[in-house]
Design a protein around this motif. Structure first.
Motif, PDB file in Angstrom:
ATOM      1  N   GLU A 188       0.845  -1.192   0.000  1.00 19.61           N
ATOM      2  CA  GLU A 188       0.000   0.000   0.000  1.00 19.61           C
ATOM      3  C   GLU A 188       0.879   1.241   0.000  1.00 19.61           C
ATOM      4  OE1 GLU A 188      -2.217  -0.669   3.562  1.00 19.61           O
ATOM      5  OE2 GLU A 188      -3.781  -1.798   2.542  1.00 19.61           O
ATOM      6  N   TYR A 189       1.405   1.539  -1.152  1.00 23.14           N
ATOM      7  CA  TYR A 189       2.329   2.682  -1.256  1.00 23.14           C
ATOM      8  C   TYR A 189       1.603   3.984  -0.906  1.00 23.14           C
ATOM      9  CZ  TYR A 189       5.837   5.913  -2.961  1.00 23.14           C
ATOM     10  OH  TYR A 189       6.770   6.913  -3.035  1.00 23.14           O
ATOM     11  N   GLY A 190       2.243   4.784  -0.072  1.00 22.04           N
ATOM     12  CA  GLY A 190       1.685   6.071   0.304  1.00 22.04           C
ATOM     13  C   GLY A 190       0.829   6.035   1.548  1.00 22.04           C
ATOM     14  N   GLU A 191       0.435   4.837   1.997  1.00 22.86           N
ATOM     15  CA  GLU A 191      -0.351   4.718   3.225  1.00 22.86           C
ATOM     16  C   GLU A 191       0.553   4.874   4.443  1.00 22.86           C
ATOM     17  OE1 GLU A 191      -3.726   4.327   3.444  1.00 22.86           O
ATOM     18  OE2 GLU A 191      -3.696   4.649   1.261  1.00 22.86           O
ATOM     19  N   GLU A 192      -0.047   5.249   5.570  1.00 15.10           N
ATOM     20  CA  GLU A 192       0.719   5.418   6.793  1.00 15.10           C
ATOM     21  C   GLU A 192       1.300   4.071   7.225  1.00 15.10           C
ATOM     22  OE1 GLU A 192       0.257   8.035  10.845  1.00 15.10           O
ATOM     23  OE2 GLU A 192      -1.514   7.018  10.059  1.00 15.10           O
ATOM     24  N   VAL A 193       2.591   4.064   7.502  1.00 15.21           N
ATOM     25  CA  VAL A 193       3.291   2.816   7.820  1.00 15.21           C
ATOM     26  C   VAL A 193       3.128   2.485   9.302  1.00 15.21           C
ATOM     27  CG1 VAL A 193       5.548   1.683   7.906  1.00 15.21           C
ATOM     28  CG2 VAL A 193       4.959   3.139   5.950  1.00 15.21           C
ATOM     29  N   GLN A 194       2.689   1.257   9.586  1.00 17.75           N
ATOM     30  CA  GLN A 194       2.557   0.788  10.956  1.00 17.75           C
ATOM     31  C   GLN A 194       3.922   0.384  11.514  1.00 17.75           C
ATOM     32  OE1 GLN A 194      -0.640   0.554  12.661  1.00 17.75           O
ATOM     33  NE2 GLN A 194      -1.083   1.888  10.902  1.00 17.75           N
ATOM     34  N   LEU A 195       4.068   0.526  12.810  1.00 16.59           N
ATOM     35  CA  LEU A 195       5.318   0.093  13.446  1.00 16.59           C
ATOM     36  C   LEU A 195       5.493  -1.418  13.305  1.00 16.59           C
ATOM     37  CD1 LEU A 195       5.679   1.922  16.883  1.00 16.59           C
ATOM     38  CD2 LEU A 195       6.819   2.443  14.731  1.00 16.59           C
ATOM     39  N   GLU A 196       6.749  -1.841  13.261  1.00 12.93           N
ATOM     40  CA  GLU A 196       7.039  -3.258  13.321  1.00 12.93           C
ATOM     41  C   GLU A 196       6.522  -3.820  14.650  1.00 12.93           C
ATOM     42  OE1 GLU A 196      10.851  -1.092  14.715  1.00 12.93           O
ATOM     43  OE2 GLU A 196       9.184  -0.762  13.348  1.00 12.93           O
ATOM     44  N   ASN A 197       6.404  -5.132  14.754  1.00 11.66           N
ATOM     45  CA  ASN A 197       5.874  -5.762  15.965  1.00 11.66           C
ATOM     46  C   ASN A 197       6.979  -5.783  17.027  1.00 11.66           C
ATOM     47  OD1 ASN A 197       4.813  -7.405  17.979  1.00 11.66           O
ATOM     48  ND2 ASN A 197       3.783  -8.751  16.517  1.00 11.66           N
ATOM     49  N   ILE A 198       7.048  -4.693  17.780  1.00  9.80           N
ATOM     50  CA  ILE A 198       8.164  -4.570  18.722  1.00  9.80           C
ATOM     51  C   ILE A 198       8.001  -5.501  19.923  1.00  9.80           C
ATOM     52  CG2 ILE A 198       8.807  -2.259  17.979  1.00  9.80           C
ATOM     53  CD1 ILE A 198       7.307  -1.113  20.324  1.00  9.80           C
ATOM     54  N   ALA A 199       6.761  -5.896  20.243  1.00  8.97           N
ATOM     55  CA  ALA A 199       6.569  -6.857  21.333  1.00  8.97           C
ATOM     56  C   ALA A 199       7.158  -8.207  20.954  1.00  8.97           C
ATOM     57  CB  ALA A 199       5.087  -6.996  21.663  1.00  8.97           C
ATOM     58  N   SER A 200       6.928  -8.639  19.708  1.00  8.40           N
ATOM     59  CA  SER A 200       7.486  -9.902  19.220  1.00  8.40           C
ATOM     60  C   SER A 200       9.007  -9.832  19.145  1.00  8.40           C
ATOM     61  CB  SER A 200       6.896 -10.235  17.853  1.00  8.40           C
ATOM     62  OG  SER A 200       7.491 -11.389  17.311  1.00  8.40           O
ATOM     63  N   GLN A 201       9.516  -8.697  18.679  1.00  9.44           N
ATOM     64  CA  GLN A 201      10.964  -8.515  18.613  1.00  9.44           C
ATOM     65  C   GLN A 201      11.583  -8.604  20.003  1.00  9.44           C
ATOM     66  OE1 GLN A 201      11.682  -4.768  16.680  1.00  9.44           O
ATOM     67  NE2 GLN A 201      11.274  -5.574  14.628  1.00  9.44           N
ATOM     68  N   SER A 202      10.932  -7.997  20.978  1.00  9.53           N
ATOM     69  CA  SER A 202      11.436  -8.010  22.349  1.00  9.53           C
ATOM     70  C   SER A 202      11.454  -9.420  22.915  1.00  9.53           C
ATOM     71  CB  SER A 202      10.574  -7.094  23.220  1.00  9.53           C
ATOM     72  OG  SER A 202      11.060  -7.057  24.546  1.00  9.53           O
ATOM     73  N   ALA A 203      10.415 -10.206  22.594  1.00  5.29           N
ATOM     74  CA  ALA A 203      10.374 -11.596  23.060  1.00  5.29           C
ATOM     75  C   ALA A 203      11.514 -12.407  22.453  1.00  5.29           C
ATOM     76  CB  ALA A 203       9.026 -12.219  22.707  1.00  5.29           C
ATOM     77  N   ASP A 204      11.791 -12.192  21.172  1.00  6.18           N
ATOM     78  CA  ASP A 204      12.907 -12.885  20.522  1.00  6.18           C
ATOM     79  C   ASP A 204      14.233 -12.504  21.164  1.00  6.18           C
ATOM     80  OD1 ASP A 204      11.281 -14.237  18.759  1.00  6.18           O
ATOM     81  OD2 ASP A 204      11.676 -12.919  17.055  1.00  6.18           O
ATOM     82  N   LEU A 205      14.379 -11.230  21.474  1.00  6.59           N
ATOM     83  CA  LEU A 205      15.631 -10.771  22.072  1.00  6.59           C
ATOM     84  C   LEU A 205      15.828 -11.375  23.460  1.00  6.59           C
ATOM     85  CD1 LEU A 205      18.096  -9.014  21.640  1.00  6.59           C
ATOM     86  CD2 LEU A 205      16.812  -7.070  22.569  1.00  6.59           C
ATOM     87  N   THR A 206      14.756 -11.497  24.208  1.00  8.58           N
ATOM     88  CA  THR A 206      14.835 -12.147  25.525  1.00  8.58           C
ATOM     89  C   THR A 206      15.335 -13.581  25.380  1.00  8.58           C
ATOM     90  OG1 THR A 206      13.071 -10.776  26.451  1.00  8.58           O
ATOM     91  CG2 THR A 206      13.494 -12.887  27.531  1.00  8.58           C
ATOM     92  N   GLN A 207      14.851 -14.273  24.357  1.00 12.62           N
ATOM     93  CA  GLN A 207      15.308 -15.644  24.133  1.00 12.62           C
ATOM     94  C   GLN A 207      16.737 -15.664  23.595  1.00 12.62           C
ATOM     95  OE1 GLN A 207      12.471 -18.057  21.982  1.00 12.62           O
ATOM     96  NE2 GLN A 207      11.233 -18.233  23.825  1.00 12.62           N
ATOM     97  N   GLY A 208      17.136 -14.642  22.857  1.00 13.83           N
ATOM     98  CA  GLY A 208      18.531 -14.543  22.418  1.00 13.83           C
ATOM     99  C   GLY A 208      19.473 -14.426  23.602  1.00 13.83           C
ATOM    100  N   LEU A 209      19.078 -13.627  24.582  1.00  7.79           N
ATOM    101  CA  LEU A 209      19.879 -13.512  25.802  1.00  7.79           C
ATOM    102  C   LEU A 209      19.904 -14.840  26.553  1.00  7.79           C
ATOM    103  CD1 LEU A 209      21.492 -11.772  27.805  1.00  7.79           C
ATOM    104  CD2 LEU A 209      19.302 -11.066  28.824  1.00  7.79           C
ATOM    105  N   GLU A 210      18.792 -15.552  26.542  1.00  4.84           N
ATOM    106  CA  GLU A 210      18.741 -16.874  27.189  1.00  4.84           C
ATOM    107  C   GLU A 210      19.689 -17.853  26.503  1.00  4.84           C
ATOM    108  OE1 GLU A 210      15.528 -20.454  28.213  1.00  4.84           O
ATOM    109  OE2 GLU A 210      14.822 -18.558  27.382  1.00  4.84           O
ATOM    110  N   LEU A 211      19.717 -17.829  25.170  1.00  2.19           N
ATOM    111  CA  LEU A 211      20.657 -18.679  24.424  1.00  2.19           C
ATOM    112  C   LEU A 211      22.084 -18.426  24.887  1.00  2.19           C
ATOM    113  CD1 LEU A 211      21.399 -20.556  21.948  1.00  2.19           C
ATOM    114  CD2 LEU A 211      21.578 -18.419  20.626  1.00  2.19           C
ATOM    115  N   VAL A 212      22.437 -17.160  25.033  1.00  2.00           N
ATOM    116  CA  VAL A 212      23.795 -16.795  25.429  1.00  2.00           C
ATOM    117  C   VAL A 212      24.089 -17.231  26.855  1.00  2.00           C
ATOM    118  CG1 VAL A 212      25.300 -14.828  25.927  1.00  2.00           C
ATOM    119  CG2 VAL A 212      23.995 -14.881  23.787  1.00  2.00           C
ATOM    120  N   THR A 213      23.222 -16.858  27.795  1.00  2.00           N
ATOM    121  CA  THR A 213      23.514 -17.144  29.208  1.00  2.00           C
ATOM    122  C   THR A 213      23.562 -18.643  29.481  1.00  2.00           C
ATOM    123  OG1 THR A 213      21.150 -16.855  29.740  1.00  2.00           O
ATOM    124  CG2 THR A 213      22.599 -14.968  30.094  1.00  2.00           C
TER     125      THR A 213
END
Length: 233
Positions: A189-214
């Motif tokens: 939808e070119y020209g339409e207002e762009v919605q934010l990426e799913n930052i809640a999902s991104q945050s959950a992935d990052l939490t698991q990334g930290l878990e992988l490391v620790t």
């Protein structure tokens, strides 16, 4: 940054750091006793200290990303106040910093694992990653008491790790990762207002990334301590 007292290591972070510090202490005792003629133990000491520093940097980046994420309420950039837009940009910075650091730290861990366990992964692939070293350990059935525990962690967190890897690769090799979703929406939808990426999902992935490391660090250095004790015996 958030007006909070200085963080103290606890939980999974402390569980990972504790065996690393024990390993360093054991190395130092052996060096002081004159048992490091090839300076290999000094190398392991510096590598381990570097991993602790990298872990602290990653954990702080994850914490900051989460803190700024919680301040974001709008669904689009255009709906944000100047203050919320600043918080969003800070979230993007710390989130990006963190997911890049996940793989940077795991690659540092691969250098230690490959050398300490004498896996010689460089014969298979000169520029190897943690996941290449782990595959080499699996295929050789080497150090099974460690290998299969590390593999279980990897498999349990595989989906989130793959999403983080994809974002990392986009960021490093293609374009700003937070704009990939903007591009997909623009195609639809070119020209339409762009919605934010799913930052809640991104945050959950990052939490698991930290878990992988620790978890990977904790298991590795518990095993390394046991091996060093055996050698001392």
């Amino acid at each position: 940054m958030f007006g909070e007292p200085e963080r103290k290591a606890e939980g999974s972070l402390a569980d990972a750091v504790r065996p690393m510090e024990s390993f360093i202490s054991m190395l130092q005792s052996r060096v002081e006793a004159g048992k490091d003629t090839d300076h290999k133990l000094r190398t392991y000491e510096i590598w381990t200290k570097g991993l602790i520093a990298s872990l602290n940097e990653l954990e702080q980046s994850c914490y900051a990303a989460q803190g700024f994420r919680e301040r974001i309420k709008a669904n689009t950039v255009n709906d944000m106040s100047a203050e919320e837009l600043l918080d969003y940009r800070r979230y993007v910075y710390f989130d990006k910093n963190a997911f890049i650091r996940v793989f940077s730290l795991m690659d540092k861990l691969s250098i230690f694992l490959n050398d300490f366990l004498e896996m010689k992964t460089e014969r298979i692939k000169p520029h190897f990653s943690y996941f290449t070293v782990l595959r080499n350990m699996r295929e050789k059935n080497a150090h099974p008491n460690l290998t299969w525990k590390l593999n279980d962690v990897k498999e349990r967190l595989k989906e989130s790790t793959n999403r983080l890897r994809k974002r990392r690769n986009v960021e490093i090799h293609y374009m700003n990762s937070e704009m990939q979703d903007d591009l997909a929406q623009s195609h639809k939808e070119y020209g339409e207002e762009v919605q934010l990426e799913n930052i809640a999902s991104q945050s959950a992935d990052l939490t698991q990334g930290l878990e992988l490391v620790t978890e990977s660090l904790r298991l590795t250095f518990q095993y390394a301590c046991d091996k060093l004790r055996t050698k001392q015996g």
